[in-house]
Design a protein around this motif. Structure first.
Motif: not given
Length: 279
Positions: A52, A25, A143, A134, A141, A54
């Motif tokens: 991930q 990040s 943001v 989402k 992701q 998702s």
């Protein structure tokens, strides 16, 4: 009386996958020159990022990418939409002076996620859009970049909800703040160590205060330096500040009234949570 103001900011966030499989990040990401500053960044699943949950181990498909694009374009509060592919993301990432060279060296083109960068119409409530996107297949992701910009520019401590945070800025040496010039005890030299300590002790004793910390001029300068906002400035140009985390049911007005009575205080900053976003 100390002035009460509201803070704003200028940064966005980005996430990439390192060659070792972990997630990096970073504090900032440069957008394409014609895109403006994004309010939302929608990161898409890619082949180097199968872990991930998702993504379910798969990169986003062409059909899923089109579905996300249609959902964003159909939202009435979306002003502009820019798609950033992996090569463009890598180019912008490497050109960003705010990202350390050590991070740049380990990042490859295939580590960068594709993304949609979204500019929201002023005043729009886009929380429902965040929730909808989402949940879409192929999205890793979303943001809220505008929230990140507010927090970084304000220098809010990590984990402190912005709507419960108050910053008390003490008079700085050589400052031109009208409040500090009005009182001989404040003029020129700024708040004294005794005034800072007295303010700290008085505020810590308030039942509304859940946590408190002092940010020195040096700490403030380093924080601003980290977001590229210290051009031509030195630590002496910074205000020493006291940051307060209030309890959820705290009476903000009463706390501010106490702050206004303290010697050496130049201004008070509250960070309300805008109705259009989630803090």
């Amino acid at each position: 009386m100390a002035s009460v103001v509201v803070a704003a900011g200028v940064m966005t966030g980005v996430m990439v996958t390192s060659p070792s499989g972990g997630t990096l990040s970073t504090a900032a990401a440069v957008l394409p020159p014609n895109s403006g500053m994004a309010d939302l960044s929608v990161f898409l699943c890619h082949g180097e990022n199968p872990a991930q949950p998702s993504c379910e181990g798969e990169a986003i498909t062409k059909e899923q990418r089109l579905a996300v694009r249609r959902a964003l374009l159909s939202a009435p509060w979306v002003e502009t939409l820019v798609f950033e592919d992996q090569r463009e993301a890598f180019k912008n990432f490497q050109a960003d002076d705010l990202i350390s060279e050590s991070v740049k060296k380990v990042v490859r083109v295939q580590d960068m996620p594709e993304s949609f960068r979204v500019k929201i119409r002023p005043g729009a409530d886009y929380k429902s859009l965040i929730a909808e996107v989402k949940a879409m297949p192929g999205v890793v992701q979303v943001v809220d970049s505008s929230m990140i910009r507010r927090r970084m520019a304000a220098g809010l401590p990590e984990g402190w909800p912005q709507e419960r945070t108050i910053s008390v800025f003490m008079c700085r040496r050589g400052g031109s703040g009208a409040l500090c010039e009005d009182e001989p005890s404040k003029r020129g030299n700024g708040a004294t160590p005794e005034q800072v300590k007295a303010a700290h002790d008085a505020l810590r004793s308030l039942p509304e205060v859940a946590d408190i910390l002092v940010e020195t001029r040096e700490m403030a300068w380093k924080a601003q330096q980290g977001i590229g906002a210290t051009a031509g400035q030195t630590p002496e140009d910074m205000n020493e500040s006291i940051r307060l985390l209030l309890h959820p049911d705290a009476d903000h007005a009463r706390v501010i009234k106490v702050i206004e009575s303290l010697a050496g205080v130049e201004r008070v900053v509250e960070y309300p949570c805008p109705a259009s976003t989630s803090c």
